[in-house]
Design a protein around this motif. Structure first.
Motif, PDB file in Angstrom:
ATOM      1  N   ALA A  19       0.819  -1.222   0.000  1.00 50.45           N
ATOM      2  CA  ALA A  19       0.000   0.000   0.000  1.00 50.45           C
ATOM      3  C   ALA A  19       0.849   1.267   0.000  1.00 50.45           C
ATOM      4  N   GLU A  20       2.151   1.134   0.131  1.00 47.17           N
ATOM      5  CA  GLU A  20       3.058   2.294   0.176  1.00 47.17           C
ATOM      6  C   GLU A  20       2.969   3.084  -1.130  1.00 47.17           C
ATOM      7  N   ARG A  21       2.985   4.404  -1.012  1.00 47.70           N
ATOM      8  CA  ARG A  21       2.904   5.252  -2.212  1.00 47.70           C
ATOM      9  C   ARG A  21       4.263   5.716  -2.703  1.00 47.70           C
ATOM     10  N   ASP A  22       5.258   5.700  -1.851  1.00 56.36           N
ATOM     11  CA  ASP A  22       6.585   6.188  -2.218  1.00 56.36           C
ATOM     12  C   ASP A  22       7.280   5.168  -3.116  1.00 56.36           C
ATOM     13  N   PRO A  23       7.555   5.525  -4.379  1.00 53.95           N
ATOM     14  CA  PRO A  23       8.192   4.577  -5.296  1.00 53.95           C
ATOM     15  C   PRO A  23       9.556   4.086  -4.821  1.00 53.95           C
ATOM     16  N   THR A  24      10.302   4.931  -4.111  1.00 60.97           N
ATOM     17  CA  THR A  24      11.622   4.519  -3.628  1.00 60.97           C
ATOM     18  C   THR A  24      11.496   3.372  -2.631  1.00 60.97           C
ATOM     19  N   VAL A  25      10.503   3.453  -1.767  1.00 63.24           N
ATOM     20  CA  VAL A  25      10.272   2.370  -0.801  1.00 63.24           C
ATOM     21  C   VAL A  25       9.897   1.100  -1.554  1.00 63.24           C
ATOM     22  N   LYS A  26       9.003   1.229  -2.513  1.00 63.59           N
ATOM     23  CA  LYS A  26       8.592   0.048  -3.286  1.00 63.59           C
ATOM     24  C   LYS A  26       9.766  -0.577  -4.030  1.00 63.59           C
ATOM     25  N   LEU A  27      10.634   0.249  -4.592  1.00 69.20           N
ATOM     26  CA  LEU A  27      11.803  -0.274  -5.297  1.00 69.20           C
ATOM     27  C   LEU A  27      12.690  -1.084  -4.352  1.00 69.20           C
ATOM     28  N   ILE A  59       8.763  -2.490 -13.460  1.00 67.67           N
ATOM     29  CA  ILE A  59       9.936  -3.212 -13.960  1.00 67.67           C
ATOM     30  C   ILE A  59      10.665  -3.893 -12.803  1.00 67.67           C
ATOM     31  N   ALA A  60      10.729  -3.226 -11.649  1.00 71.24           N
ATOM     32  CA  ALA A  60      11.372  -3.834 -10.476  1.00 71.24           C
ATOM     33  C   ALA A  60      10.627  -5.091 -10.035  1.00 71.24           C
ATOM     34  N   ALA A  61       9.305  -5.104 -10.173  1.00 68.33           N
ATOM     35  CA  ALA A  61       8.530  -6.307  -9.840  1.00 68.33           C
ATOM     36  C   ALA A  61       8.912  -7.450 -10.779  1.00 68.33           C
ATOM     37  N   VAL A  62       9.070  -7.136 -12.048  1.00 72.49           N
ATOM     38  CA  VAL A  62       9.467  -8.155 -13.026  1.00 72.49           C
ATOM     39  C   VAL A  62      10.880  -8.645 -12.719  1.00 72.49           C
ATOM     40  N   GLN A  63      11.771  -7.735 -12.373  1.00 70.80           N
ATOM     41  CA  GLN A  63      13.138  -8.125 -12.030  1.00 70.80           C
ATOM     42  C   GLN A  63      13.165  -9.013 -10.790  1.00 70.80           C
ATOM     43  N   ALA A  64      12.295  -8.731  -9.817  1.00 70.13           N
ATOM     44  CA  ALA A  64      12.217  -9.579  -8.623  1.00 70.13           C
ATOM     45  C   ALA A  64      11.825 -10.994  -9.014  1.00 70.13           C
ATOM     46  N   ALA A  65      10.883 -11.113  -9.928  1.00 72.74           N
ATOM     47  CA  ALA A  65      10.487 -12.450 -10.404  1.00 72.74           C
ATOM     48  C   ALA A  65      11.643 -13.129 -11.111  1.00 72.74           C
ATOM     49  N   GLY A  66      12.402 -12.368 -11.867  1.00 68.28           N
ATOM     50  CA  GLY A  66      13.532 -12.926 -12.591  1.00 68.28           C
ATOM     51  C   GLY A  66      14.670 -13.360 -11.681  1.00 68.28           C
ATOM     52  N   ARG A  67      14.790 -12.737 -10.517  1.00 68.30           N
ATOM     53  CA  ARG A  67      15.838 -13.131  -9.555  1.00 68.30           C
ATOM     54  C   ARG A  67      15.412 -14.310  -8.706  1.00 68.30           C
ATOM     55  N   SER A  68      14.131 -14.575  -8.662  1.00 67.31           N
ATOM     56  CA  SER A  68      13.629 -15.673  -7.851  1.00 67.31           C
ATOM     57  C   SER A  68      13.939 -17.005  -8.526  1.00 67.31           C
ATOM     58  N   THR A  69      14.249 -17.996  -7.726  1.00 66.57           N
ATOM     59  CA  THR A  69      14.517 -19.325  -8.274  1.00 66.57           C
ATOM     60  C   THR A  69      13.249 -20.172  -8.336  1.00 66.57           C
ATOM     61  N   ALA A  70      12.125 -19.634  -7.865  1.00 68.00           N
ATOM     62  CA  ALA A  70      10.869 -20.386  -7.847  1.00 68.00           C
ATOM     63  C   ALA A  70      10.306 -20.531  -9.258  1.00 68.00           C
TER      64      ALA A  70
END
Length: 183
Positions: A19-27, A59-70
């Motif tokens: 729910a955070e609005r600050d993009p830096t926190v989300k990143l 894009i950071a969400a996609v990168q997180a998926a790409g770093r995951s081994t699941a």
């Protein structure tokens, strides 16, 4: 940083951060999620893939998926290929290449990327084909290099370095001759 916690410990925090609005926190949260193996899986990432968020966060969400081994992250990446913008699709396709994904859906996504006007998406599509369908990649490189000079030539020549073929050098020699004749 969430990266110091075990995946099971961060569930309640994810609700707050989603729910955070600050993009830096989300990143920062998304960077940590990739290192944690994305607790909550693709549902967690979909909460961070909001059309109202800046493209950098998606894009950071996609990168997180790409770093995951699941392996379950492949479904999220394929969902992004269907729903995301060009930059997000390029990142998802690149992640699928990097995690060694295989299958008809990957080849289809790479071919669809080639129809884009987005250079990075085209490049990642070409590189994906170099891995998943090298003959199709070589055909596409030939098609691009036989068209009038454009930035696509650069993309095609970059893809050539990933193709293990004896036809790369003759294609580059022909391309060089075209440049010399145009001067």
């Amino acid at each position: 940083s969430l990266a110091g916690f075990a995946g099971a410990d961060v569930g309640p925090l994810l609700e707050v951060f989603a729910a955070e609005r600050d993009p830096t926190v989300k990143l920062n949260v998304l960077w940590s999620l990739g290192r944690l193996g994305v607790p909550g899986g693709r549902d967690t990432l979909r909460r961070f893939f909001d059309p109202k968020d800046p493209p950098l966060v998606r894009i950071a969400a996609v990168q997180a998926a790409g770093r995951s081994t699941a392996a379950a992250m492949h479904a999220f990446l394929e969902w992004v290929l269907a729903k995301g913008g060009p930059e997000e699709r390029a990142e998802a396709l690149q992640s699928l290449v990097c995690v060694g994904a295989r299958g008809d859906a990957c080849v289809t996504a790479a071919r669809q990327a080639l129809a884009s006007r987005h250079d990075r998406l085209v490049l990642v599509g070409l590189l994906g084909l170099c891995i998943w369908d090298p003959e199709a990649a070589l055909d596409e490189v030939r098609r691009i290099l036989s068209a009038p000079a454009s930035t696509s030539w650069f993309l095609a020549t970059h893809a050539l370095r990933y193709l293990k073929t004896d036809q790369s050098v003759p294609l580059l020699v022909r391309l060089l001759a075209v440049f010399r004749d145009s001067e």
